[in-house]
Design a protein around this motif. Structure first.
Motif, mmCIF file in Angstrom:
data_model
loop_
_atom_site.group_PDB
_atom_site.id
_atom_site.type_symbol
_atom_site.label_atom_id
_atom_site.label_comp_id
_atom_site.label_asym_id
_atom_site.label_seq_id
_atom_site.Cartn_x
_atom_site.Cartn_y
_atom_site.Cartn_z
ATOM 1 N N LYS A 136 49.420 26.873 46.927
ATOM 2 C CA LYS A 136 48.401 26.284 46.056
ATOM 3 C C LYS A 136 47.058 26.958 46.256
ATOM 4 C CE LYS A 136 50.658 21.797 45.600
ATOM 5 N NZ LYS A 136 50.549 20.334 45.784
ATOM 6 N N VAL A 137 46.777 27.316 47.491
ATOM 7 C CA VAL A 137 45.510 28.009 47.741
ATOM 8 C C VAL A 137 45.487 29.379 47.057
ATOM 9 C CG1 VAL A 137 44.079 29.045 49.543
ATOM 10 C CG2 VAL A 137 45.035 26.765 49.873
ATOM 11 N N SER A 138 46.611 30.117 47.103
ATOM 12 C CA SER A 138 46.682 31.445 46.463
ATOM 13 C C SER A 138 46.535 31.337 44.962
ATOM 14 C CB SER A 138 48.003 32.130 46.820
ATOM 15 O OG SER A 138 48.086 32.343 48.215
ATOM 16 N N ALA A 139 47.202 30.359 44.337
ATOM 17 C CA ALA A 139 47.093 30.189 42.889
ATOM 18 C C ALA A 139 45.665 29.872 42.491
ATOM 19 C CB ALA A 139 48.050 29.110 42.425
ATOM 20 N N THR A 140 45.036 29.019 43.308
ATOM 21 C CA THR A 140 43.642 28.673 43.002
ATOM 22 C C THR A 140 42.746 29.903 43.130
ATOM 23 O OG1 THR A 140 44.024 26.417 43.813
ATOM 24 C CG2 THR A 140 41.740 27.174 43.668
ATOM 25 N N TRP A 141 43.032 30.724 44.163
ATOM 26 C CA TRP A 141 42.216 31.934 44.370
ATOM 27 C C TRP A 141 42.366 32.915 43.195
ATOM 28 C CZ3 TRP A 141 43.532 37.071 45.007
ATOM 29 C CH2 TRP A 141 42.495 37.914 45.408
ATOM 30 N N ARG A 142 43.585 33.045 42.674
ATOM 31 C CA ARG A 142 43.795 33.951 41.537
ATOM 32 C C ARG A 142 43.035 33.476 40.302
ATOM 33 N NH1 ARG A 142 49.070 34.080 43.726
ATOM 34 N NH2 ARG A 142 49.799 32.478 42.262
ATOM 35 N N LYS A 143 43.078 32.144 40.060
ATOM 36 C CA LYS A 143 42.336 31.627 38.899
ATOM 37 C C LYS A 143 40.836 31.875 39.044
ATOM 38 C CE LYS A 143 45.205 28.037 36.843
ATOM 39 N NZ LYS A 143 45.209 26.636 36.363
ATOM 40 N N LEU A 144 40.369 31.638 40.224
ATOM 41 C CA LEU A 144 38.948 31.858 40.453
ATOM 42 C C LEU A 144 38.560 33.327 40.320
ATOM 43 C CD1 LEU A 144 38.347 29.448 43.497
ATOM 44 C CD2 LEU A 144 37.742 29.049 41.096
ATOM 45 N N THR A 145 39.465 34.198 40.806
ATOM 46 C CA THR A 145 39.184 35.647 40.701
ATOM 47 C C THR A 145 39.184 36.100 39.249
ATOM 48 O OG1 THR A 145 40.191 36.033 42.872
ATOM 49 C CG2 THR A 145 39.974 37.931 41.389
ATOM 50 N N ARG A 202 26.775 46.719 35.068
ATOM 51 C CA ARG A 202 26.344 45.313 34.990
ATOM 52 C C ARG A 202 27.415 44.395 35.549
ATOM 53 N NH1 ARG A 202 27.540 41.284 31.547
ATOM 54 N NH2 ARG A 202 25.986 39.631 31.188
ATOM 55 N N GLY A 203 28.668 44.628 35.192
ATOM 56 C CA GLY A 203 29.741 43.778 35.688
ATOM 57 C C GLY A 203 29.916 43.885 37.187
ATOM 58 N N LEU A 204 29.786 45.122 37.709
ATOM 59 C CA LEU A 204 29.927 45.270 39.162
ATOM 60 C C LEU A 204 28.838 44.536 39.898
ATOM 61 C CD1 LEU A 204 30.925 49.054 39.383
ATOM 62 C CD2 LEU A 204 32.410 47.073 39.731
ATOM 63 N N ARG A 205 27.636 44.526 39.288
ATOM 64 C CA ARG A 205 26.533 43.823 39.935
ATOM 65 C C ARG A 205 26.710 42.312 39.850
ATOM 66 N NH1 ARG A 205 20.921 46.084 37.889
ATOM 67 N NH2 ARG A 205 20.278 44.489 39.406
ATOM 68 N N ARG A 206 27.283 41.803 38.772
ATOM 69 C CA ARG A 206 27.437 40.365 38.574
ATOM 70 C C ARG A 206 28.751 39.822 39.127
ATOM 71 N NH1 ARG A 206 25.845 38.338 32.725
ATOM 72 N NH2 ARG A 206 26.087 36.392 33.919
ATOM 73 N N TYR A 207 29.620 40.689 39.528
ATOM 74 C CA TYR A 207 30.917 40.213 39.986
ATOM 75 C C TYR A 207 30.781 39.653 41.399
ATOM 76 C CZ TYR A 207 35.771 40.298 41.535
ATOM 77 O OH TYR A 207 37.012 39.961 42.049
ATOM 78 N N ASP A 208 31.180 38.379 41.545
ATOM 79 C CA ASP A 208 31.170 37.689 42.851
ATOM 80 C C ASP A 208 32.609 37.294 43.167
ATOM 81 O OD1 ASP A 208 30.556 36.366 45.163
ATOM 82 O OD2 ASP A 208 29.686 34.602 44.183
ATOM 83 N N ALA A 209 33.209 38.051 44.003
ATOM 84 C CA ALA A 209 34.619 37.845 44.292
ATOM 85 C C ALA A 209 34.826 36.544 45.068
ATOM 86 C CB ALA A 209 35.167 39.021 45.090
ATOM 87 N N PRO A 210 35.691 35.601 44.619
ATOM 88 C CA PRO A 210 35.943 34.343 45.341
ATOM 89 C C PRO A 210 36.702 34.608 46.641
ATOM 90 C CG PRO A 210 37.417 34.539 43.465
ATOM 91 C CD PRO A 210 36.478 35.693 43.372
ATOM 92 N N THR A 211 36.450 33.767 47.642
ATOM 93 C CA THR A 211 37.139 33.892 48.924
ATOM 94 C C THR A 211 38.213 32.824 49.024
ATOM 95 O OG1 THR A 211 35.575 32.421 50.031
ATOM 96 C CG2 THR A 211 35.050 34.803 49.986
ATOM 97 N N ARG A 212 39.006 32.904 50.087
ATOM 98 C CA ARG A 212 40.052 31.917 50.298
ATOM 99 C C ARG A 212 39.451 30.558 50.664
ATOM 100 N NH1 ARG A 212 45.411 32.340 50.793
ATOM 101 N NH2 ARG A 212 46.530 30.717 51.955
ATOM 102 N N GLN A 213 38.351 30.609 51.315
ATOM 103 C CA GLN A 213 37.692 29.357 51.690
ATOM 104 C C GLN A 213 37.229 28.614 50.459
ATOM 105 O OE1 GLN A 213 37.614 28.037 54.703
ATOM 106 N NE2 GLN A 213 36.539 26.215 53.953
ATOM 107 N N SER A 214 36.697 29.369 49.468
ATOM 108 C CA SER A 214 36.259 28.692 48.238
ATOM 109 C C SER A 214 37.442 28.111 47.490
ATOM 110 C CB SER A 214 35.506 29.689 47.352
ATOM 111 O OG SER A 214 36.341 30.771 46.992
ATOM 112 N N ALA A 215 38.610 28.758 47.580
ATOM 113 C CA ALA A 215 39.805 28.207 46.956
ATOM 114 C C ALA A 215 40.226 26.920 47.672
ATOM 115 C CB ALA A 215 40.937 29.237 46.971
ATOM 116 N N LEU A 216 40.139 26.855 49.038
ATOM 117 C CA LEU A 216 40.464 25.649 49.795
ATOM 118 C C LEU A 216 39.525 24.523 49.410
ATOM 119 C CD1 LEU A 216 41.187 27.128 53.337
ATOM 120 C CD2 LEU A 216 42.836 26.062 51.790
#
Length: 908
Positions: free
Chosen positions: A13-22, A74-88
């Motif tokens: 469930k954590v991995s699925a959440t991380w993929r959606k967030l990414t 612009r996208g590289l500057r605005r891209y904030d990659a989600p972490t596993r902790q944020s998925a938890l």
């Protein structure tokens, strides 16, 4: 185990959440870039870039790349990659128990009761995990993409791709790789390209049009490309190997490149991309093929005769007879001589001819050899035939001086070894020193050259005492001096022309020099005809040939008089053969005139054949003692011609008929020329071309416009002249209305044709030659065909009617028919008269009687009848065509047209 399963569920469930967030983070950062790229690809698939100008398409692509780069940054500057902790945390926030965080806790009281309570708490947390699900981000997506473009754009791309189908890859490629050179003006470049085939192919240049592929060209063709560009383009040739070369600037400010095409090649001109491209297919140039149709044999006058055939895809430019010794000299085992063989025309693609070569002067004459033919094409490729064994003919020398000269000559020429190196004399630099080694060059000469010197010493020992011809003695001494002074084999071979001339003069007398000049003039004229020389050059060589023929006739006449002939015999026109204006009668004059016409009209094959026949006639010329007075020539009247009354009745009757028929033929020919002149718009009695400035009027006792003598003085075209060209003939002319009292040139052409018809009818009535009847006189029985006389009269009447109607072309055809029939009847009478004279003089078989040119008097000899000589009208039309070609060449402004006309003039 249950704990392990619970952790797996948590991790999933954590991995699925991380993929959606990414995915949402990527969409939020690169959503403008994706929309921009989809729009560009959609435009490419729709063919927008193919419809706009190349420069606009290149700008659109550059804008896309530039905008895409900016949006990517612009996208590289605005891209904030989600972490596993944020998925938890996203999962844990769904329950107030915070199960994911609580499961990480540990009990503080280690008592039994506390452990039991902790287990119940943990089971409750694990049960709560089943209620946790990856969070739904639809609201975030809707806020980010309110128009649902994330589904519409991919669907639109798929639909456009399906519509484009097979064109889709090419459209996308052209959109991403546009013509950037268009921004530099390259789309305005015009590349001119043409192929120049090799000269020997005779093909016209091939112009390459844009988009033209698979052009078939001869191997070795040269491609030329020209263009205007800000800088030098490059030429790329892709065959088995890739060759690249730069264009070269020309004085007019353009750029040009040239290259040879030797194989199948793809050409492309590159300047900020490919500006033009063609695919060329090179046709191979096969070597020529040649063979003997009839193997070599020895013909007349010791000439080597053989029939050959050769072919080549573009034409044979040279043919040679290669000769090698069957038993070669060990010092030169590979020695081979090549003798040129004349070709029938200019570079024939297929040719066959019978060659006659005089090889009696060859160094290997009389020896067994192997011969083969070697054909060469314009590319220098050679084709050979099978080798054939043969024995070269040698000239038979009976005079001792001639035999010695020939023996010494071949001894020197057959020596293949070079001279030895003379040693250097270092003392020769001192004052008073003598270089004896250099002075004695014979010591360094090969053995056969030394042998030839000994032979000359032997023959000239006190030769001034016993040699009747001091010229021969001095010639031998001169040859000995040449050999003594020679230091190379080439210098020693210089005695060849001296000894050969001495042998011929000793064997054949003074006419040998004239014969040599005649043969040289013939070869020069034949070479000019074969090589397509200029008109002035052919005319010059033609005059040289006529002069050589005149000199040869004079030399033969001088020899005949020296051998016992009391006086120079009269030729067919009643003039002296030696030095006279005519070279051998009107027949010979006609042949020379026909030869000149053939050379001027470009009929080289017929001209070369007629030239060969004329030369053979001259070479076979023999003067013999005549009848009672000891003068005359075979086939020509002797002193008996002065006394017609002494002739037998049959011969007298034939002579009279032949004279009158010859006179009619001469006048008919003159009328033919005048009719042709009128058809060309000239005044009758004038000639066109080079003779237009000469007066052609006819005077009593003079020459008529065709060069003939006045009536009664000769015969035409192979006719034997009648005898007694005195008052009786003049009386006949007066009676027939053709004498001085009434000239046949008076009146209109139709009236003159009518008078000639009356002469034919009168001759037929007097000799009893009615239509369909037999000759009334016994002498003419079977000699003149009554039906032929009627055909002559019919042709003359039709010519007269055509002249009255003003139809000169039809009149010319009928006049030529009448002339041909008159000539045939005149020849028949001449044959019969020669046969009667031969029988009366006891000469045996009349078929063996010879005329002055060595031909059978019966007409079976080579008198040029085997040559299809165009008539006067055909020769004139050929001249008119050549004049028109020259006029168009001079007036043509287009260079291609001038080149085409130049090729025609050079070939014909």
């Amino acid at each position: 185990m249950a704990d392990t399963d619970g952790m797996k569920a948590i991790n999933a469930k954590v991995s699925a959440t991380w993929r959606k967030l990414t995915l949402f983070a990527l969409g939020r950062a690169f959503w403008p870039l994706c929309v921009f790229a989809c729009l560009f690809i959609a435009m490419a698939l729709a063919g927008v870039f193919d419809r706009v100008q190349p420069a606009i398409g290149a700008v659109m692509t550059l804008v896309f790349f530039l905008g895409g780069a900016l949006l990517l940054l612009r996208g590289l500057r605005r891209y904030d990659a989600p972490t596993r902790q944020s998925a938890l945390e996203a999962l844990d926030r769904q329950s107030d128990l915070r199960p994911l965080t609580s499961l990480t806790d540990r009990p503080a009281d280690p008592s039994r009761g506390a452990q039991t309570l902790w287990r119940h708490h943990r089971a409750r947390l694990l049960a709560e995990l089943g209620n946790l699900h990856p969070p739904s981000l639809s609201a975030a997506w809707k806020a980010l993409d309110p128009y649902f473009l994330r589904a519409i754009l991919p669907a639109a791309l798929v639909a456009i791709a399906v519509i484009a189908w097979s064109d889709a890859p090419g459209r996308v490629y052209r959109a991403f790789a546009p013509d950037y050179g268009a921004l530099m003006g390259a789309d305005d470049m015009v590349v001119e390209a043409w192929i120049t085939p090799p000269e020997h192919t005779g093909r016209a240049p091939i112009f390459l049009k844009p988009g033209l592929n698979d052009v078939r060209i001869p191997t070795g063709s040269e491609v030329t490309l020209r263009t205007q560009a800000p800088s030098a383009p490059s030429l790329v040739m892709k065959g088995h190997k890739t060759h690249r070369q730069a264009f070269v600037a020309t004085p007019d400010g353009a750029y040009e490149a040239k290259a040879k095409v030797m194989e199948d090649t793809r050409l492309s001109v590159r300047w900020w991309g490919a500006r033009a491209a063609w695919r060329l297919l090179a046709s191979p140039d096969d070597p020529p093929t040649v063979k003997f149709v009839a193997i070599p044999s020895i013909g007349k006058q010791d000439r080597v005769e053989f029939t050959w055939s050769a072919s080549d895809d573009y034409g044979v430019t040279g043919l040679e007879l290669a000769i090698s010794l069957r038993e070669p000299n060990p010092a030169a085992p590979d020695a081979e001589d090549r003798v040129p063989v004349p070709l029938p025309g200019v570079t024939p693609t297929e040719g066959s001819d019978t060659a006659q070569l005089d090889l009696t002067r060859h160094r290997w004459a009389g020896l067994p050899v192997n011969v083969r033919l070697i054909a060469t094409d314009g590319a220098g490729q050679e084709g050979t035939s099978k080798s054939v064994p043969f024995i070269l003919p040698e000239k038979l020398f009976l005079e001792p001086i001639a035999r010695v000269a020939q023996e010494v000559r071949v001894t020197v020429l057959r020596e293949p070894r070079p001279y030895a190196e003379l040693p250097k004399n270092e003392d020769a630099l001192h004052q008073g020193a003598l270089n004896t080694e250099a002075a004695n060059r014979l010591a360094a000469a090969p053995p056969d050259v030394q042998k030839a010197v000994l032979m000359l010493d032997a023959i000239t020992y006190k030769g001034e005492q016993y040699m009747p011809d001091l010229a021969a003695f001095f010639a031998f001494r001169t040859a000995r001096g040449v050999l003594a002074a020679a230091s190379t084999k080439e210098e020693a071979d210089a005695v060849d022309p001296l000894l050969w001339a001495l042998a011929l003069k000793s064997e054949y007398g003074s006419s040998a020099d004239a014969l040599r000049r005649l043969e040289a003039a013939r070869k020069a004229l034949e070479q000019a005809l074969r090589d397509g020389a200029s008109e002035d050059e052919i005319k010059r060589r033609m005059e040289a040939f006529k002069e050589a023929a005149s000199n040869y006739l004079a030399a033969k006449m001088a020899e005949a008089i020296a051998n016992g002939m009391q006086d120079a015999p009269a030729n067919e026109d009643g003039q002296q053969s030696a030095g006279g204006p005519n070279l051998g009668g009107q027949d010979f004059e006609d042949m020379l005139k026909a030869l000149q016409d053939l050379t001027e009209t470009g009929a080289t094959d017929q001209a070369r054949q007629l030239l060969s026949d004329i030369t053979n006639m001259l070479q076979n010329l023999e003067f013999q003692k005549g009848g009672a007075g000891g003068k005359g020539m075979p086939g020509m009247p002797g002193e008996q011609a002065d006394n017609d009354e002494d002739l037998p009745p049959e011969e007298q009757e034939l002579t009279d008929a032949m004279k009158r028929l010859s006179d009619i033929l001469r006048q008919q020919r003159q009328l033919n020329d005048d009719t042709l002149a009128q058809e060309r718009g000239e005044r009758p009695g004038q000639q066109s071309g080079a003779d237009s400035g000469q007066q052609q009027g006819q005077q009593p006792g003079g020459e008529d416009p065709s060069g003939d003598q006045q009536a009664g003085n000769g015969s035409q075209s192979g006719e034997t002249p009648g005898e007694g060209s005195g008052d009786s003939q003049s009386a006949d002319n007066q009676q027939d209305g053709s004498g001085p009292g009434q000239s046949m040139t008076e009146g209109t052409l139709a009236e003159r044709q009518a008078r000639l018809g009356e002469l034919v009818e009168k001759l037929a009535r007097e000799k009893g030659l009615g239509q369909g009847g037999e000759a009334g006189d016994d002498a003419l029985a079977g000699r003149i065909d009554p039906d032929a006389m009627e055909d002559i009269r019919r042709a003359q009447r039709q010519a007269e009617e055509a002249l009255n109607r003003g139809n000169s072309r039809s009149a010319t055809r009928n006049q030529e028919q009448a002339t041909q029939l008159l000539s045939e009847q005149s020849r028949e009478l001449a044959k019969a008269l020669d046969a009667i004279r031969a029988a009366r003089n006891g000469e045996g078989d009349p078929g063996n009687a010879k005329d002055p040119f060595g031909r059978n008097a019966s007409g079976s000899g080579s008198n040029g009848d085997n040559v299809n000589i165009p008539d006067v009208g055909e020769r004139q039309r050929a001249k008119d065509i050549l004049d028109e070609l020259r006029r168009r060449y001079n007036d043509a402004e287009d260079e291609d047209e001038r080149e085409y006309l130049r090729r025609l003039l050079e070939r014909f």
